[in-house]
Design an enzyme around this catalytic site. Structure first.
Site, short mmCIF file in Angstrom:
data_model
loop_
_atom_site.label_atom_id
_atom_site.label_comp_id
_atom_site.label_asym_id
_atom_site.label_seq_id
_atom_site.Cartn_x
_atom_site.Cartn_y
_atom_site.Cartn_z
N GLY A 1 0.82 -1.20 0.00
CA GLY A 1 0.00 0.00 0.00
C GLY A 1 0.85 1.25 0.00
CB CYS B 1 5.09 2.17 7.17
SG CYS B 1 4.69 3.70 6.29
CG LEU B 2 6.51 0.92 1.07
CD1 LEU B 2 5.75 1.22 -0.21
CD2 LEU B 2 7.75 0.07 0.77
CG HIS C 1 -0.72 1.62 7.24
ND1 HIS C 1 0.21 1.15 8.16
CD2 HIS C 1 -0.02 2.34 6.33
CE1 HIS C 1 1.41 1.59 7.81
NE2 HIS C 1 1.31 2.31 6.71
CD GLU C 2 -1.21 2.70 2.71
OE1 GLU C 2 -0.72 3.84 2.65
OE2 GLU C 2 -0.53 1.68 2.93
CD GLN D 1 3.37 5.88 2.45
OE1 GLN D 1 2.40 5.34 1.93
NE2 GLN D 1 4.35 5.20 3.02
CG HIS E 1 0.48 6.99 5.25
ND1 HIS E 1 1.65 7.44 5.80
CD2 HIS E 1 0.66 5.66 5.07
CE1 HIS E 1 2.49 6.43 5.96
NE2 HIS E 1 1.91 5.33 5.54
C1 QAP Z 1 1.02 -0.78 4.89
O1 QAP Z 1 3.15 -1.09 3.95
C2 QAP Z 1 0.81 -2.04 5.66
O2 QAP Z 1 9.76 -2.19 6.30
C3 QAP Z 1 1.81 -0.93 3.61
O3 QAP Z 1 11.73 -2.72 4.58
C4 QAP Z 1 1.82 -2.99 5.82
O4 QAP Z 1 3.71 -1.88 1.96
C5 QAP Z 1 -0.38 -2.26 6.25
C6 QAP Z 1 7.79 -2.46 3.27
C7 QAP Z 1 1.59 -4.14 6.56
C8 QAP Z 1 -0.60 -3.41 6.96
C9 QAP Z 1 0.37 -4.36 7.11
C10 QAP Z 1 8.13 -2.27 4.58
C11 QAP Z 1 8.80 -2.74 2.36
C12 QAP Z 1 6.40 -2.33 2.81
C13 QAP Z 1 9.44 -2.38 5.01
C14 QAP Z 1 4.05 -1.62 3.07
C15 QAP Z 1 10.46 -2.65 4.09
C16 QAP Z 1 10.12 -2.83 2.77
C17 QAP Z 1 5.41 -1.82 3.57
CO CO Z 2 2.65 3.38 5.47
#
Ligand code: QAP
Ligand code: CO
Length: 168
Positions: free
Chosen positions: A46, A92-93, A134-135, A51, A138
């Site tokens: 997401g 989270c990205l 979550h989004e 972001q 943001h």
């Molecule tokens: C939000 O997050 C989310 O730490 C989206 O090193 C994530 O796409 C909501 C990511 C999980 C619910 C559960 C994170 C990539 C991606 C990192 C993401 C990383 C590389 C996170």
């Molecule tokens: Co995020």
């Protein structure tokens, strides 16, 4: 299409609330396409527009294993349907390398516009329900680390600062 730069915590630009999209035009669709490319490249499940430093209420999500089921949410609105909650290990990205349990409402309904500007309503389940919350956080300038204790948040801030220094 283009891969956009993702802002990282504690960048103050992540704290600004995004403004509603008034018209779903080609500029918005180009943003959506760039956000999808950026999310798939990361890879992530997401991404919210703020972001990538665009203060507009646009979210892209793909929680499929096959990575070919993109969802686009423009001006998303969340309605909580009951009192049930669940915990999920969120990342989270904008907070790379850190995952922590966050407790959120389990049953929600989401209203949004799609990439053609058409309104739709869904009642997402599981990871999709977590991800859209979550989004939308943001879009309101909120990050998942805000749900953690100040000590945990400070530790993440310190570790990320070291990593950002090492890779700058
Ligand atoms: C939000 O997050 C989310 O730490 C989206 O090193 C994530 O796409 C909501 C990511 C999980 C619910 C559960 C994170 C990539 C991606 C990192 C993401 C990383 C590389 C996170
Ligand atoms: Co995020």
């Amino acid at each position: 299409m283009a891969i956009l730069t993702i802002l990282e915590f504690p960048d103050p630009r992540l704290r600004k609330a995004a403004s509603p999209v008034t018209r779903v035009d080609d500029t918005v669709r180009r943003l959506v396409d760039d956000m999808l490319e950026t999310m798939y490249a990361a890879p992530g499940v997401g991404l919210a527009a703020n972001q990538v430093n665009v203060q507009r209420r646009v979210v892209v999500i793909d929680v499929s294993d096959t990575r070919n089921q993109p969802w686009v949410f423009i001006n998303p609105e969340i309605e909580i349907l009951d009192d049930s909650r669940r915990e999920y290990d969120e990342g989270c990205l904008s907070v790379p390398g850190f995952y922590e349990k966050v407790d959120r409402p389990e049953h929600i309904r989401v209203r949004a516009l799609d990439r053609d500007g058409q309104p739709f309503v869904i009642a997402p389940q599981d990871l999709m329900a977590v991800c859209i919350q979550h989004e939308v956080d943001h879009l309101n300038g909120k990050l998942f680390v805000d749900y953690l204790s100040p000590l945990k948040r400070q530790r993440i801030r310190m570790k990320l600062a070291k990593l950002q220094h090492a890779t700058a």
